[in-house]
Design a protein around this motif. Structure first.
Motif, mmCIF file in Angstrom:
data_model
loop_
_atom_site.group_PDB
_atom_site.id
_atom_site.type_symbol
_atom_site.label_atom_id
_atom_site.label_comp_id
_atom_site.label_asym_id
_atom_site.label_seq_id
_atom_site.Cartn_x
_atom_site.Cartn_y
_atom_site.Cartn_z
ATOM 1 N N ASN A 6 -36.137 -32.609 49.466
ATOM 2 C CA ASN A 6 -37.457 -32.489 48.857
ATOM 3 C C ASN A 6 -38.562 -32.704 49.870
ATOM 4 O O ASN A 6 -39.545 -31.969 49.898
ATOM 5 C CB ASN A 6 -37.618 -33.484 47.715
ATOM 6 C CG ASN A 6 -37.090 -32.911 46.430
ATOM 7 O OD1 ASN A 6 -37.115 -31.687 46.243
ATOM 8 N ND2 ASN A 6 -36.590 -33.765 45.553
ATOM 9 N N ARG A 7 -38.365 -33.731 50.701
ATOM 10 C CA ARG A 7 -39.385 -33.990 51.707
ATOM 11 C C ARG A 7 -39.516 -32.809 52.664
ATOM 12 O O ARG A 7 -40.605 -32.456 53.086
ATOM 13 C CB ARG A 7 -39.060 -35.276 52.469
ATOM 14 C CG ARG A 7 -39.364 -36.523 51.640
ATOM 15 C CD ARG A 7 -38.635 -37.756 52.146
ATOM 16 N NE ARG A 7 -38.800 -37.990 53.575
ATOM 17 C CZ ARG A 7 -39.920 -38.460 54.125
ATOM 18 N NH1 ARG A 7 -40.947 -38.738 53.376
ATOM 19 N NH2 ARG A 7 -39.992 -38.653 55.417
ATOM 20 N N PHE A 8 -38.386 -32.204 52.969
ATOM 21 C CA PHE A 8 -38.421 -31.056 53.875
ATOM 22 C C PHE A 8 -39.076 -29.853 53.193
ATOM 23 O O PHE A 8 -39.918 -29.173 53.763
ATOM 24 C CB PHE A 8 -36.995 -30.721 54.311
ATOM 25 C CG PHE A 8 -36.908 -29.681 55.385
ATOM 26 C CD1 PHE A 8 -37.576 -29.851 56.593
ATOM 27 C CD2 PHE A 8 -36.160 -28.533 55.199
ATOM 28 C CE1 PHE A 8 -37.500 -28.879 57.592
ATOM 29 C CE2 PHE A 8 -36.067 -27.569 56.194
ATOM 30 C CZ PHE A 8 -36.739 -27.740 57.394
ATOM 31 N N ARG A 9 -38.681 -29.623 51.969
ATOM 32 C CA ARG A 9 -39.230 -28.501 51.213
ATOM 33 C C ARG A 9 -40.754 -28.593 51.114
ATOM 34 O O ARG A 9 -41.453 -27.593 51.168
ATOM 35 C CB ARG A 9 -38.627 -28.510 49.810
ATOM 36 C CG ARG A 9 -38.374 -27.144 49.225
ATOM 37 C CD ARG A 9 -37.877 -27.277 47.797
ATOM 38 N NE ARG A 9 -36.478 -27.686 47.715
ATOM 39 C CZ ARG A 9 -35.458 -26.884 47.952
ATOM 40 N NH1 ARG A 9 -35.662 -25.637 48.291
ATOM 41 N NH2 ARG A 9 -34.225 -27.324 47.866
ATOM 42 N N HIS A 10 -41.235 -29.813 50.954
ATOM 43 C CA HIS A 10 -42.681 -29.990 50.831
ATOM 44 C C HIS A 10 -43.366 -30.225 52.168
ATOM 45 O O HIS A 10 -44.521 -30.614 52.232
ATOM 46 C CB HIS A 10 -42.986 -31.139 49.867
ATOM 47 C CG HIS A 10 -42.530 -30.853 48.472
ATOM 48 N ND1 HIS A 10 -41.559 -31.579 47.833
ATOM 49 C CD2 HIS A 10 -42.884 -29.867 47.630
ATOM 50 C CE1 HIS A 10 -41.340 -31.057 46.639
ATOM 51 N NE2 HIS A 10 -42.137 -30.016 46.497
ATOM 52 N N LYS A 11 -42.605 -30.042 53.223
ATOM 53 C CA LYS A 11 -43.125 -30.166 54.581
ATOM 54 C C LYS A 11 -43.606 -31.572 54.934
ATOM 55 O O LYS A 11 -44.382 -31.757 55.859
ATOM 56 C CB LYS A 11 -44.254 -29.166 54.847
ATOM 57 C CG LYS A 11 -43.834 -27.731 54.623
ATOM 58 C CD LYS A 11 -44.832 -26.769 55.212
ATOM 59 C CE LYS A 11 -44.385 -25.344 54.914
ATOM 60 N NZ LYS A 11 -45.328 -24.363 55.357
ATOM 61 N N ALA A 12 -43.184 -32.560 54.170
ATOM 62 C CA ALA A 12 -43.471 -33.936 54.559
ATOM 63 C C ALA A 12 -42.663 -34.241 55.814
ATOM 64 O O ALA A 12 -43.044 -35.061 56.629
ATOM 65 C CB ALA A 12 -43.115 -34.900 53.437
ATOM 66 N N VAL A 13 -41.530 -33.568 55.938
ATOM 67 C CA VAL A 13 -40.739 -33.618 57.166
ATOM 68 C C VAL A 13 -40.645 -32.184 57.658
ATOM 69 O O VAL A 13 -40.346 -31.291 56.887
ATOM 70 C CB VAL A 13 -39.316 -34.147 56.877
ATOM 71 C CG1 VAL A 13 -38.397 -33.864 58.049
ATOM 72 C CG2 VAL A 13 -39.361 -35.623 56.573
ATOM 73 N N ARG A 14 -40.924 -31.992 58.927
ATOM 74 C CA ARG A 14 -40.942 -30.613 59.420
ATOM 75 C C ARG A 14 -39.791 -30.318 60.371
ATOM 76 O O ARG A 14 -39.582 -29.189 60.775
ATOM 77 C CB ARG A 14 -42.274 -30.315 60.108
ATOM 78 C CG ARG A 14 -43.459 -30.544 59.179
ATOM 79 C CD ARG A 14 -44.755 -30.231 59.888
ATOM 80 N NE ARG A 14 -44.904 -28.819 60.108
ATOM 81 C CZ ARG A 14 -45.637 -28.023 59.323
ATOM 82 N NH1 ARG A 14 -46.267 -28.506 58.291
ATOM 83 N NH2 ARG A 14 -45.716 -26.740 59.592
ATOM 84 N N ILE A 15 -39.073 -31.349 60.750
ATOM 85 C CA ILE A 15 -37.942 -31.161 61.662
ATOM 86 C C ILE A 15 -36.698 -31.692 60.965
ATOM 87 O O ILE A 15 -36.612 -32.877 60.679
ATOM 88 C CB ILE A 15 -38.146 -31.931 62.979
ATOM 89 C CG1 ILE A 15 -39.462 -31.521 63.639
ATOM 90 C CG2 ILE A 15 -36.974 -31.719 63.919
ATOM 91 C CD1 ILE A 15 -39.829 -32.390 64.842
ATOM 92 N N MET A 16 -35.770 -30.817 60.684
ATOM 93 C CA MET A 16 -34.568 -31.251 59.974
ATOM 94 C C MET A 16 -33.353 -31.038 60.857
ATOM 95 O O MET A 16 -33.127 -29.947 61.361
ATOM 96 C CB MET A 16 -34.426 -30.408 58.711
ATOM 97 C CG MET A 16 -33.135 -30.656 58.002
ATOM 98 S SD MET A 16 -33.296 -32.022 56.919
ATOM 99 C CE MET A 16 -33.508 -31.081 55.432
ATOM 100 N N LEU A 17 -32.600 -32.122 61.044
ATOM 101 C CA LEU A 17 -31.340 -32.002 61.754
ATOM 102 C C LEU A 17 -30.263 -31.790 60.716
ATOM 103 O O LEU A 17 -30.238 -32.501 59.714
ATOM 104 C CB LEU A 17 -31.036 -33.290 62.516
ATOM 105 C CG LEU A 17 -31.768 -33.625 63.818
ATOM 106 C CD1 LEU A 17 -31.393 -32.628 64.885
ATOM 107 C CD2 LEU A 17 -33.265 -33.687 63.666
ATOM 108 N N ALA A 18 -29.371 -30.844 60.931
ATOM 109 C CA ALA A 18 -28.361 -30.605 59.902
ATOM 110 C C ALA A 18 -27.069 -30.078 60.489
ATOM 111 O O ALA A 18 -27.056 -29.481 61.559
ATOM 112 C CB ALA A 18 -28.894 -29.630 58.862
ATOM 113 N N THR A 19 -26.004 -30.322 59.770
ATOM 114 C CA THR A 19 -24.733 -29.683 60.105
ATOM 115 C C THR A 19 -24.688 -28.347 59.381
ATOM 116 O O THR A 19 -25.443 -28.117 58.443
ATOM 117 C CB THR A 19 -23.542 -30.524 59.636
ATOM 118 O OG1 THR A 19 -23.698 -30.773 58.237
ATOM 119 C CG2 THR A 19 -23.467 -31.839 60.376
ATOM 120 N N ASP A 20 -23.784 -27.491 59.796
ATOM 121 C CA ASP A 20 -23.682 -26.179 59.166
ATOM 122 C C ASP A 20 -23.471 -26.301 57.676
ATOM 123 O O ASP A 20 -24.127 -25.636 56.885
ATOM 124 C CB ASP A 20 -22.512 -25.390 59.765
ATOM 125 C CG ASP A 20 -22.857 -24.879 61.144
ATOM 126 O OD1 ASP A 20 -23.731 -24.018 61.240
ATOM 127 O OD2 ASP A 20 -22.268 -25.365 62.123
#
Ligand code: ADP
Ligand code: MG
Length: 592
Positions: free
Chosen positions: A287-301
């Motif tokens: 949610n935070r990423f979707r709303h751009k509260a966080v703009r850098i997301m580290l993720a696994t595939d």
């Protein structure tokens, strides 16, 4: 008037589409919707990520429901919980003007009771990950006798994750006369095989070239030394500045967490998504990423799979993925819905051949770029900051003469002085990093060897790994010692109970001959050449395991923790790559 009308969609759906702001159907929608509405045929839909496949099956699926019938009539099976949520959200949105439609999202890692309750209310549509659905089936919480349509979404990924047997099991509980629709972004041969197995005379709707790269994506890479990767990442982030909005893909959960921790510590607005987080944590992060509260997301595939967040400017590959399809999937996170995006790889030399391989197989061209010099980053920062100041709107009513009177110190300075002070303030965070910062590009020799790499190395599977006490260094030493092949010609990847050795074709016979004679802890070592598609070796090991239904299975390390019924013979159909003997022996050796 919009073209959706011409596809034969009902007014309530058209209204929802309009509300969602879709102006015209995407090619896959144009091709699938009429077929699904007007014929009873099975559909095999192939289109790149971000091309609107959910609506392509979702809209007709909703229109074909019998609203007054409360039984489950449609079943959408997808690989991950995020995707499950996403699809059910999309379906809810599409059906916002269709009263009486209940959609149940069923996925692992969250309360079973709640899901049972929502099923009890009578869901005409179930959107599910295979594991949890099977759990609920065994508790008789779902009834599939009246299902008339099954959609297998992101089918390629379900295969990658080893869900084929589960899907087969689920399908066997649905009526014989149902329709089966399969959607996928890539078309490995296994998809054709399962289509043949589970579908009746499917109509193939392929949009764009198979595995074709999205043309709006620019594929770039920079060659860096392994030890400089993190610094290079930061520099790229700094150079891109505040408009960066993207996902950085890592190979393991640990790396994901690690880089994210480091970035946060270094003052970046980052967070991470991986399979060790609780469902609640994941949703919060998303949610935070979707709303751009966080703009850098580290993720696994696995964690990032199917996530539809629009407007991503970048996808960064901290490492190239093991499976080529995953490169397509990763980069497909950006440049969605007609926008442009950059897919950028931080490459070290040993990953070079993979780059070439991806170019070939995914039919894309990479452009080599340079990691910007410290000076350039600073210059750019200054420039954007200057522009930001210049374009800043000023609300005069905020300031009074009194304010200025109280700013004597500033008023007394000359312009140049003030500017320098303001800029220093802005650049404080970077100063430490950028004064005397080194060039982070690997030398020209390294870069040239990347350009020359032609993917001609051969990958050998070796049936020992970390469980046997190996790590990259000692494994390489060991291989070099027993085979007589020089270490510098070997690239090794040590996994849980197996490893890979990449070597040039000339060294392969020696490697095979010698490695196959070794014993480790009294166990005979097995070594054999994998199909060069480096992903296949990997993929074989991801299937099969039962016992954490509905949990995302992470690329590395995830499966070996799962309870494993040692030596259990898998029933018939579970291997995807036709190399079942390979995978099985690998497993059988290791009895848990
Ligand atoms: P896929 O499953 O092919 O990866 P999705 O179904 O997730 O793609 O859709 C990608 C994005 O495009 C979503 O944000 C969706 O809302 C949007 N979208 C889908 N169809 C259209 C359309 N016809 N016009 C505009 N946007 C669309
Ligand atoms: Mg999709």
């Amino acid at each position: 008037m919009n073209h959706f009308e011409q596809l034969g969609l009902a007014p309530a759906l058209l209204q929802a589409i309009e509300k969602m702001g879709f102006e015209k159907p995407t090619p896959i929608q144009e091709a699938s919707i009429p077929v699904l509405l007007d014929t009873g045929r099975d559909v095999l839909g192939l289109a790149q990520t971000g091309t609107g496949k959910t609506a392509a099956f979702g809209l007709p699926l909703l229109q074909l429901l019998q609203t007054e019938n409360k039984h489950t009539q449609a079943l959408v099976v997808c690989p991950t919980r995020e995707l499950c949520n996403q699809i059910s959200r999309d379906l809810s949105a599409f059906s916002s003007f269709m009263p009486g439609i209940e959609i149940a999202a069923v996925y692992g890692g969250s309360s079973m009771d709640k899901q049972i309750q929502s099923l009890r209310r009578g869901a005409q549509i179930i959107v599910a990950t295979p594991g949890r659905l099977m759990d609920l089936m065994s508790r008789r919480a779902v009834k599939l006798e009246q299902v008339s349509m099954v959609v297998l979404d992101e089918a390629d990924e379900m295969l990658n994750m080893g869900f084929e047997e589960d899907v087969e099991h689920i399908l066997s509980f649905t009526p014989a006369g149902k329709r089966v629709c399969l959607f996928s972004a890539t078309m490995p041969p296994e998809i054709r095989r399962i289509a043949k197995k589970y579908m009746t005379d499917p109509l193939e709707v392929a949009v764009g070239k198979e595995n074709a790269g999205n043309e709006n994506i620019e594929h770039e890479y920079a060659v860096v030394n392994s030890r400089d990767k993190y610094a290079a990442l930061k520099r790229v982030l700094d150079y891109t500045g505040d408009h960066f909005y993207g996902i950085i893909f890592c190979t393991t959960k640990m790396e994901t967490q690690d880089i994210s921790d480091k970035l946060i510590k270094d003052g970046y607005n980052a967070d991470c998504l991986h399979g060790d987080l609780s469902q609640q944590q994941r949703e919060k992060v998303m949610n935070r990423f979707r709303h751009k509260a966080v703009r850098i997301m580290l993720a696994t595939d696995v964690a990032a799979r199917g996530i539809d967040v629009s407007g991503l400017t970048h996808v960064i590959h901290y490492h190239l993925p093991d499976a080529i399809e995953n490169y397509t999937h990763r980069s497909g996170r950006t440049a969605r819905a007609g926008r442009t995006g950059i897919s950028f790889t931080l490459l070290n030399v040993r990953e070079a051949y993979r780059l070439k391989e991806i170019e070939k197989k995914a039919n894309i061209r990479f452009k080599r770029i340079q990691i910007p010099a410290a000076r350039e980053v600073l210059d750019r920062k200054l420039l954007t900051f200057t522009q930001t100041i210049a374009s800043q709107d000023v609300d005069e009513s905020m300031f009074s003469q009194e304010h200025f009177d109280n700013m004597e110190v500033l008023m007394a300075m000359d312009k140049g002085e003030i500017i320098k002070k303001i800029l220093s303030l802005e650049l404080k965070r970077f100063a430490a990093d950028y004064l005397n910062a080194p060039d982070l590009n690997a030398g020209d020799k390294a870069a040239a060897s990347v350009e020359q790499a032609d993917g001609s190395s051969t990958r050998i599977f070796v049936s020992v790994g970390k469980k046997d006490g190996f790590e990259t260094m000692n494994f390489k030493d060991w291989v070099a010692e027993v085979s007589g092949v020089k270490k510098k010609f070997l690239h090794v990847y040590v996994k849980g109970v197996y490893s890979f050795v990449d070597a040039s074709a000339a060294d392969v016979p020696a490697l095979l001959e010698t490695l196959n004679k070794q014993e480790v802890d009294g166990r005979v070592v097995r070594a054999e050449v994998t199909a060069r598609a480096a992903d296949q070796g990997e993929r074989k090991f991801k299937g099969k395991s039962r016992g954490n239904f509905g949990q995302d299975r992470e690329r590395e390390g995830g499966w070996k923790k799962q309870p494993w019924s040692g030596g259990k013979k898998s029933s018939g159909s579970g291997n995807f790559s036709g190399k079942r003997d390979f995978a099985q022996t690998g497993f059988k050796k290791k009895k848990y």
